[in-house]
Design a protein around this motif. Structure first.
Motif: not given
Lengths: 218, 242
Positions: A41-47, A115-120
Motif C-alpha cells: 500500500p505505501d508504495l502504491l500510495a507514493a506512486t 481508491v484502487l491505488l490506495q491514494l490517501p
C-alpha cells in the motif's frame, strides 16, 4: 462554432464507440499497475499521483488519431478549411470537443481510480485539480500533433513519437502539483506554472495546428 | 554579393565542392591534435584522475548537440520565410548529425559518471534535458522520413522544429524545477572569472574547433547529397512523364 462543437461531440459520443475507450484504457492501466509494482500500500500510495497522470496522458494520446483522421478521410476538413470560420477557430473547437469527451471524463474518473491505488484522502482533490487544469493542454497539443500527421497513412505511432516529448512540461508540473498536494507541501507555484502552460498552449497551439493543417490540405 | 546567393543550389554545390577538400583535413587535423594532446599530454586531475580526459569528447559533443538544433531552427525559419530549398535540406542534413552528437554526449557522460558519481545515469536536469533533446531529434527525423512530398515534408518539419524548440526550452526549465542537479555548472563561459585551468582549456578549445569543423563539413556534404537526391528524383519524374 457551437454547431461544430455539438457535431464533434455527438460524433464522439455516438459513432463507433470511441467515447468510452479512453476511460476503459485508463481503468485497465490502473488495474495493471499494482501487478507491475507489487501490492504494498505505501508504495502504491507514493506512486499513485504519477500513475494517474501517466494513465490520463496515455489515454488522451490513444484517442488523438480520431481527432482529425476521420474528418480528413471524408472531406470534412476541406469544407472546414474553406468555411467562413477561421481554421484556427475550428481546430480550437476540435481540441475543446476532444477534451470534453476524453479529458474531462478522465478527470472525473481519476478519484475513483485513486481508491484502487490506495491514494490517501488528502491527495484526491489535488489529483483532481491538477488533471482539470492540465488535461486541456494535452488535448490542444494533441490537436497540433494530429494536424501534423493527418496526411500520413498509419501515422498513429509517429503521432505518439511527436506528441509525447511535447507533453513533458505539462506532465512535470501536473504530477508535481499532485505529489506536493499529497505530501501537504506548498502547491501554488506548480499550479501557476501548469495553468500558465495550459493557457499559453490554448492561445498558441490553434495557430500552429491550423498552419500545419493548411500545409497538409494543400 | 550576399549570403543569399548560396540559396541557389548550383552555387551552393560549387562552393561546398571547393570548401570541402580543405575542410575535411582541417577538421581531422584539429580533432587529432586536440584529442591526442588532451588524452596523452595533459596531467591527470588531482581528484578525478584520468577520467577528466573524457571532457575532450563530452564538452564539444554536447556543445554541438545544442547548436545543431539551433542551426536547424535557423534553417527552418529561412525556409518558412524565404522558401530557399537549400536551407530546408541543410536542416534535414544536420538532424542526424545532431542526434549522434547528443548520443555521444550522453554516452561519454555516463562513462564518466560511473566512476565519479557512482552511477551511469541520474535524473539530473542537464542529463534529462539532453535525453529530451534526443527525443526531439528522433521525432524530427521520423517526420522527414514519413512524408513523401518533399515540400510538404520541409514545411511540416520546419513548423515542428519551431514548436519543438519552444517546448524543448520549456522542458529545460521545467526539469530544473522538477529535480535538483548533480551535474556541475558551466565551466567554459567567456565572462566568468573561474574557468577550467589552462592546461586543459587550450587542448579543449582545439578539440571544440575540430568538432565544429567536422560538423560543418558533415552538414555541407550531407546537404550536397540531399540536393543531388532531389535532382535525381526530379529527373526520374520527368522521364516517367515522357
Amino acid at each position: 462554432m457551437i454547431a461544430l462543437l455539438s457535431r464533434d461531440m455527438k460524433l464522439a459520443l455516438r459513432a463507433g464507440g470511441g467515447f468510452g475507450l479512453g476511460m476503459v484504457f485508463f481503468l485497465i492501466l490502473t488495474v495493471l499497475v499494482p501487478f507491475g509494482i507489487g501490492p504494498r500500500p505505501d508504495l502504491l500510495a507514493a506512486t499513485a499521483p504519477g500513475v494517474l497522470w501517466l494513465g490520463a496522458l496515455l489515454a488522451c494520446l490513444l484517442s488523438l488519431d480520431r481527432l482529425l483522421a476521420l474528418d480528413y478521410e471524408d472531406g470534412t476538413l476541406d469544407v472546414l478549411a474553406t468555411a467562413p470560420l477561421p481554421l484556427e477557430g475550428a481546430l480550437f473547437i476540435k481540441g475543446l470537443a476532444h477534451w470534453l469527451t476524453t479529458g474531462l471524463p478522465l478527470v472525473v474518473l481519476s478519484p475513483v481510480l485513486g481508491v484502487l491505488l490506495q491514494l490517501p484522502p488528502q491527495g484526491y482533490s489535488w489529483v483532481f485539480v491538477s488533471l482539470l487544469i492540465g488535461t486541456p493542454a494535452l488535448s490542444m497539443i494533441g490537436a497540433f500533433g494530429a494536424a501534423l500527421t493527418v496526411g500520413i497513412k498509419r501515422g498513429g505511432l509517429l503521432l505518439s513519437l511527436l506528441v509525447l516529448p511535447l507533453y513533458i512540461p505539462t506532465l512535470i508540473f501536473g504530477a508535481d502539483v499532485a505529489r506536493r498536494g499529497l505530501a501537504g507541501q506548498e502547491v501554488l507555484s506548480p499550479v501557476l506554472m501548469l495553468a500558465g502552460i495550459t493557457l499559453g498552449v490554448i492561445a498558441v497551439m490553434p495557430y500552429a495546428a491550423a498552419t500545419v493543417l493548411r500545409m497538409n490540405l494543400r | 554579393m550576399t549570403l543569399w546567393e548560396y540559396a541557389n543550389p548550383v552555387k551552393f554545390l560549387r562552393l561546398s565542392e571547393r570548401v570541402l577538400p580543405v575542410l575535411w583535413p582541417l577538421a581531422a587535423g584539429f580533432l587529432a591534435l586536440g584529442l591526442i594532446w588532451g588524452f596523452f599530454f595533459t596531467p591527470d586531475d588531482y581528484r578525478q584522475g584520468a577520467t577528466v580526459k573524457i571532457i575532450y569528447l563530452h564538452v564539444p559533443a554536447a556543445l554541438l548537440a545544442i547548436n545543431a538544433w539551433f542551426m536547424m531552427l535557423l534553417g527552418a525559419l529561412i525556409w518558412l520565410i524565404r522558401r530557399h530549398h537549400v536551407s530546408a535540406l541543410a536542416a534535414k542534413a544536420a538532424a542526424p548529425v545532431g542526434a549522434v552528437m547528443t548520443v555521444i554526449a550522453l554516452v561519454t557522460g555516463a562513462l564518466w559518471g560511473q566512476p565519479m558519481w557512482g552511477t551511469w545515469w541520474a535524473w539530473d536536469p542537464r542529463l534529462t534535458s539532453f535525453l529530451i533533446l534526443f527525443l526531439f531529434y528522433l521525432g524530427y527525423i521520423a517526420l522527414w522520413q514519413a512524408i513523401e512530398d518533399p515540400d510538404t515534408a520541409a514545411d511540416l518539419t520546419s513548423v515542428l522544429c519551431l514548436v519543438g524548440s519552444v517546448f524543448a526550452v520549456l522542458s529545460r526549465y521545467a526539469v530544473n524545477f522538477w529535480n535538483q542537479g548533480l551535474h556541475q555548472g558551466a565551466s567554459l563561459s567567456l565572462d566568468k572569472e573561474e574557468n577550467v585551468a589552462d592546461v586543459f582549456y587550450i587542448p579543449l578549445l582545439v578539440a571544440i574547433t575540430g568538432f565544429v569543423l567536422l560538423f560543418v563539413a558533415l552538414v555541407l556534404y550531407r546537404t550536397g547529397t540531399e540536393i543531388r537526391l532531389r535532382r535525381a528524383r526530379a529527373l526520374q519524374l520527368r522521364r516517367n512523364r515522357q
